[in-house]
Design a protein around this motif. Sequence first.
Motif, PDB file in Angstrom:
ATOM      1  N   LEU B  25       0.845  -1.193   0.000  1.00  0.00           N
ATOM      2  CA  LEU B  25       0.000   0.000   0.000  1.00  0.00           C
ATOM      3  C   LEU B  25       0.878   1.239   0.000  1.00  0.00           C
ATOM      4  O   LEU B  25       1.932   1.267   0.659  1.00  0.00           O
ATOM      5  CB  LEU B  25      -0.919   0.000   1.224  1.00  0.00           C
ATOM      6  N   THR B  45      -8.691   1.713   6.494  1.00  0.00           N
ATOM      7  CA  THR B  45      -9.877   1.198   5.794  1.00  0.00           C
ATOM      8  C   THR B  45     -10.569   2.294   4.982  1.00  0.00           C
ATOM      9  O   THR B  45     -11.779   2.259   4.791  1.00  0.00           O
ATOM     10  CB  THR B  45     -10.898   0.598   6.782  1.00  0.00           C
ATOM     11  N   SER B  46      -9.837   3.292   4.533  1.00  0.00           N
ATOM     12  CA  SER B  46     -10.362   4.336   3.636  1.00  0.00           C
ATOM     13  C   SER B  46     -11.350   5.292   4.285  1.00  0.00           C
ATOM     14  O   SER B  46     -12.098   5.956   3.595  1.00  0.00           O
ATOM     15  CB  SER B  46     -11.039   3.743   2.396  1.00  0.00           C
ATOM     16  N   LYS B  61      -6.408   8.964  -0.457  1.00  0.00           N
ATOM     17  CA  LYS B  61      -6.117   8.209   0.762  1.00  0.00           C
ATOM     18  C   LYS B  61      -5.098   7.130   0.404  1.00  0.00           C
ATOM     19  O   LYS B  61      -5.418   6.165  -0.283  1.00  0.00           O
ATOM     20  CB  LYS B  61      -7.403   7.589   1.298  1.00  0.00           C
ATOM     21  N   CYS B  63      -3.795   4.784   1.895  1.00  0.00           N
ATOM     22  CA  CYS B  63      -4.003   3.406   2.365  1.00  0.00           C
ATOM     23  C   CYS B  63      -4.868   2.641   1.377  1.00  0.00           C
ATOM     24  O   CYS B  63      -5.085   1.451   1.537  1.00  0.00           O
ATOM     25  CB  CYS B  63      -4.663   3.397   3.742  1.00  0.00           C
ATOM     26  N   THR B  64      -5.383   3.323   0.358  1.00  0.00           N
ATOM     27  CA  THR B  64      -6.292   2.675  -0.588  1.00  0.00           C
ATOM     28  C   THR B  64      -5.741   2.780  -2.009  1.00  0.00           C
ATOM     29  O   THR B  64      -6.484   2.926  -2.976  1.00  0.00           O
ATOM     30  CB  THR B  64      -7.715   3.270  -0.435  1.00  0.00           C
ATOM     31  N   VAL B  65      -4.424   2.758  -2.106  1.00  0.00           N
ATOM     32  CA  VAL B  65      -3.750   2.776  -3.404  1.00  0.00           C
ATOM     33  C   VAL B  65      -2.599   1.767  -3.326  1.00  0.00           C
ATOM     34  O   VAL B  65      -1.835   1.781  -2.357  1.00  0.00           O
ATOM     35  CB  VAL B  65      -3.163   4.175  -3.700  1.00  0.00           C
ATOM     36  N   PHE B  66      -2.489   0.896  -4.312  1.00  0.00           N
ATOM     37  CA  PHE B  66      -1.338   0.000  -4.372  1.00  0.00           C
ATOM     38  C   PHE B  66      -0.152   0.760  -4.946  1.00  0.00           C
ATOM     39  O   PHE B  66      -0.320   1.604  -5.831  1.00  0.00           O
ATOM     40  CB  PHE B  66      -1.638  -1.201  -5.286  1.00  0.00           C
TER      41      PHE B  66
END
Lengths: 284, 164
Positions: B25, B45-46, B61, B63-66
Amino acid sequence: MIPAAFEYYRPKDMTGVLSLLGEHGDNARVIAGGHSLIPMMKLRMADVPHLIDLQGVGGLDDIELSANSIRIGAMVTQHDIIDHNGLASAAPILREAALQIADPQVRYMGTVGGNVANGDPGNDMPGLMQCLDATFTVVGLDGERDIPARQFYEAAYMTAREDEEVLTSITMLIPAGGYAYEKQKRKIGDYATAAAAVLLTKEGNTCKSASIAMTNLSDIPVYSEEAGAALVGSSLDDTAIKAAVTAVLGDIDPSEDNRGPVAFKKHLAGVILRRAIERAWSRA
Amino acid sequence: MSKKQHYKITVNGKEEEFLAEPRELLIHTLRERLKITGPHIGCETSHCGACTVTVNGKSVKSCTVFVAQADGTEITTIEGIGSPDALHPLQEAFKEHHGLQCGFCTPGMIIRASKLLEEIPNPSEEEIRFGMAGNICRCTGYQNIVKSIQAAAAEMNSAKEAAE
Ligand SMILES: Cc1cc2nc3c(=O)[nH]c(=O)nc-3n(C[C@H](O)[C@H](O)[C@H](O)COP(=O)(O)OP(=O)(O)OC[C@H]3O[C@@H](n4cnc5c(N)ncnc54)[C@H](O)[C@@H]3O)c2cc1C
Ligand code: FES
Ligand code: FES
């Protein structure tokens, strides 16, 4: 919250996407904004050994307006929709709905294609597109086909799109008359407890046409032909609105979850629908 | 485990190249790999916005992107907009107007606010609250965050006028 490992691909064109999908079948999935898929992968509710990113494929992020129709590319984001003044004046219901989805960060990433292809009953765009009578264009190795939004949804996460097909665009006629997207949620960034999309046209004081669709009140979005029919020909008096609400209550099938019990959701569906009808009428 | 891949991202103007698994992440790349620890993990958790950074001009965010999706992008974190000796007007305003208490949400708040002020240089209170809705604060009750953003906007606008 780390998902299982996967192979990542970023093809430069649709041919590349389709051949990867053909090769890996249901072990592969496309990723658009990732804001539905990544949370599911982190929870390990979605297992995606082959992840195909659509961001390198050109031609999927245009908004095209003609005299009477609109075409929105699958990779257009919710933020793009809000930001596009031409689109907002042609079909203001799109901006009104997009502003009620998630929060600013999610709207920069979340795409229209991902929102309608996902098949999550909580997504707002599917009901909206059914209300607008939009058409989804998908492409596969055998070529393109068009699927009406009203026939796209089969069950939660099950749609008329085949695993090897990619949704490329959404088209619709420019809607006439009054509109409203009304959504009840627990807080900003939440999915709907109940939402209603309504389009109405009027002649004098008589309703000429009405289109009504509901969100998150069944395992698929609910387009209620009967509810629309209950309004047509009336002057939107209380009896007509009550008849539309009764029709919708017959078509939805909410289930109990952390947003409330069934009885509450049915009550709320009626309240939200009435508000949406009244607001659309005041704008017609 | 899938094979590590070669990635290149530009963070705060500096090009970074490394090998990583595609599923990493972006928030972990920033914090653990590149030791850029301004962006925080609140929920993963977005939902909270503590991990917000600017990616190619969008508030995201992380935490919500590889990391694989972020390959080739330009990223700005709180570290990239000001320094202890030369605070950004938003940082200055948060300090002056008590826009923070514990400070955990602050890097996300400020980096998001910096983008908001680019889009709407003179936002109303309502526009601020709506534009900041993806960032959660457990301490302040938001009032002083709104005040800080308003103060920074005023400061930035008058600096811009003075420069013209
Ligand atoms: C905190 C939070 C709150 C949210 N609130 C809401 C809300 O209130 N309302 C709402 O509607 N949504 C909400 N969302 C979801 C958000 O709008 C998603 O971004 C959207 O549902 C999916 O778009 P995406 O581009 O991120 O799709 P992705 O996550 O990339 O993909 C979703 C699914 O669709 C498939 N897919 C994507 N694009 C295509 C395509 N072109 N062709 C075929 N299949 C495709 C993927 O394979 C995947 O299965 C929320 C998300 C978060 C994180
Ligand atoms: S840590 Fe990313 S949104 Fe909370
Ligand atoms: S200052 Fe503590 S969470 Fe915002």
